[in-house]
Design an enzyme around this catalytic site. Structure first.
Site, PDB file in Angstrom:
ATOM      1  N   GLU A 160      38.618  -9.231 -31.967  1.00  0.00           N
ATOM      2  CA  GLU A 160      39.412  -8.342 -32.810  1.00  0.00           C
ATOM      3  C   GLU A 160      40.503  -9.032 -33.621  1.00  0.00           C
ATOM      4  O   GLU A 160      41.700  -8.801 -33.421  1.00  0.00           O
ATOM      5  CB  GLU A 160      40.036  -7.211 -31.973  1.00  0.00           C
ATOM      6  CG  GLU A 160      39.005  -6.341 -31.286  1.00  0.00           C
ATOM      7  CD  GLU A 160      39.571  -5.036 -30.744  1.00  0.00           C
ATOM      8  OE1 GLU A 160      38.784  -4.129 -30.480  1.00  0.00           O
ATOM      9  OE2 GLU A 160      40.818  -4.936 -30.593  1.00  0.00           O
ATOM     10  N   GLU A 375      32.508  -3.187 -27.452  1.00  0.00           N
ATOM     11  CA  GLU A 375      33.436  -2.260 -26.789  1.00  0.00           C
ATOM     12  C   GLU A 375      33.225  -0.876 -27.368  1.00  0.00           C
ATOM     13  O   GLU A 375      33.088  -0.719 -28.579  1.00  0.00           O
ATOM     14  CB  GLU A 375      34.917  -2.636 -27.007  1.00  0.00           C
ATOM     15  CG  GLU A 375      35.400  -3.825 -26.225  1.00  0.00           C
ATOM     16  CD  GLU A 375      36.890  -4.115 -26.468  1.00  0.00           C
ATOM     17  OE1 GLU A 375      37.664  -3.166 -26.721  1.00  0.00           O
ATOM     18  OE2 GLU A 375      37.268  -5.290 -26.399  1.00  0.00           O
TER      19      GLU A 375
END
Length: 468
Positions: A160, A375
């Site tokens: 991320e 995720e």
């Protein structure tokens, strides 16, 4: 009729070192910026987290018992190099060798991330990835790990990049807690993508076995009124900040004209300049076709309205529904349609956004090769009753996202696995221990694990590949 997933699909569970391990100063681990930042700014710390440092055999045994055949793990950089470079910590190496051995013993494939929000404090305090020296420190650390851990078959450089820039320099909920500095956001994105590209090129040139990729958070952005050009523009600009700038760097090896037009507009309004160098683009270009996979973290989508005022962002940390606010000068403000459900933390539940994002990658970046959903999950104030949690809302959330994932595969996207966030309960960076995501409930006082209803549901899913 129920939808299905492929026979060779990975049904995984995700973790992250700092959110799960605990033992933040044990066995020679160096400090990270979060240690002091949580003490100074929040009502919790990373001790004990889920005590994964000691409990990993329990968690991996549970994973095997419940059909989880892949696990996302991150290596704590400061467990290997306490200062980020220089002296190596042998106890850190031993821990990860033991952990990966246990994964293989339990037939749970480790997908290993090199950096999951936890730059060593010594490097974070001298500018983190805004300081170009730290690009080289990261690449050296990556090379060390590639050599040290041949037992790892799947590597991820970063987790991320988008939310790091966003959390550190826009919202200010991550250390160093700077707000509204869009130039730093883009520079952080860019420098981290250069570091990613250099590590990927080194991995391929070094002839290491296994695969390498990157994990991007890709929240889909929609115009509030799809017929209003100003709302469409707001969604496009918001998408550039969070998704397109980073995806271009990953798969185009440069920023498209349209992307740079948006970036330049945002900086013209908000101030600041970028340092984008020729050698950076040479590094991006050299790696753009070398990514073996893209990890997509997807939790939510956003709707954007045109907006004229000043920037103001309020982060909903405690799960008080409706307390968040997000508006950026020259970009737009978030406002979801009334009928779209939200969590207590104002995260918008919209499975269709996952489908749209996967198909966008397939269409705009045809060199993507394959995707893992690395995720996805539901943060909830779980109610522990009779040694379990009846988490029907979580099951419903995951089921709906897996259904659109199945649709994306049917429509030609190459998606090879799904990792629920999270395997067991962990602490959330800016929400603490109250926001739970796990298949396994963790009593943080005793560190006992208890399978939730969702764990039994996930087990059946993994056994049958049928989404029921």
């Amino acid at each position: 009729m129920s939808k299905t997933l492929p026979k060779d699909f990975i049904f995984g569970g995700a973790t992250a070192a700092y959110q799960a391990e605990g033992a933040t100063h044990a066995d020679g681990k160096g400090p990270v910026a979060w240690d002091k930042y949580l003490e100074d700014n929040y009502w919790y710390t990373a001790e004990p987290a889920s005590d994964f440092y000691h409990q990993y055999p329990v968690d991996l045994k549970l994973a095997e018992e419940f059909g989880v055949n892949g696990i996302r793990i991150s290596i704590a950089w400061s467990r290997i190099f306490p200062k980020g470079y220089g002296a190596v910590n042998p106890k850190g190496l031993a821990f990860y060798h033991n952990l990966f051995a246990e994964c293989h013993k339990r037939h749970v494939e480790p997908f290993v991330t090199l950096h999951h929000f936890d730059t060593p404090e010594a490097l974070h305090s001298n500018g983190d990835f805004l300081n170009r020296e730290n690009i080289e420190h990261f690449v050296n650390y990556a090379e060390f790990c590639f050599k040290e851990f041949p037992e790892v078959n799947y590597w991820t450089t970063f987790n991320e990049i988008g939310p790091i820039g966003d959390g550190q320099y826009l919202v200010g909920k991550f250390p160093p807690g700077i707000q509204y500095d869009l130039a730093k956001v883009f520079q952080s994105h860019h420098n981290m993508m250069v570091a990613h590209s250099k590590a990927v090129k080194l991995f391929k040139d070094g002839g290491y076995s296994g695969e390498i990729g990157v994990v991007h958070a890709l929240p889909t952005k929609y115009p509030y009124d799809p017929n209003n050009p100003a709302d469409i523009r707001a969604a496009e600009l918001e998408d550039i900040i969070h998704n397109k700038f980073i995806l271009d760097a990953t798969y185009l090896g440069k920023y498209s004209e349209k992307t740079m037009e948006g970036v330049n507009h945002i900086l013209a309004v908000n101030g600041g300049q970028l340092d984008l160098r020729e050698e950076d683009f040479a590094a991006l270009e050299a790696a753009k076709d070398l990514n073996d996979f893209l990890g997509i973290n997807y939790y939510m989508s956003d709707w954007m309205r045109a907006f004229d005022g000043e920037t103001e962002i309020t982060h909903n940390a405690k799960g008080e529904k409706g307390s968040s606010k997000y508006q950026i000068k020259g970009v737009g403000r978030r406002e979801a349609p009334v009928n779209v459900p939200k969590t207590d933390w104002d995260w918008i539940i919209y499975p269709q956004g996952l489908y749209d994002q996967i198909m966008r990658v397939k269409q705009d970046y045809p060199n993507y090769k394959k995707i893992y959903i690395t995720e996805n999950g539901l943060g909830y104030k779980d109610e522990f009753v009779n040694h379990t949690v009846y988490d029907d809302a979580r099951i419903d959330y995951v089921k709906k996202h897996l259904e659109v994932l199945s649709d994306a595969i049917a429509d030609g996207a190459n998606v090879k696995g799904y990792f629920i966030w999270s395997l067991m309960d962990v602490f959330s960076w800016s929400n603490g221990y109250e926001k739970r995501y796990g298949l396994f409930y963790v009593d943080f006082d005793t560190q006992e694990r208890y399978p939730k209803k969702s764990a039994y549901w996930y087990k059946k899913l993994a056994e049958t590949q049928i989404i029921d």
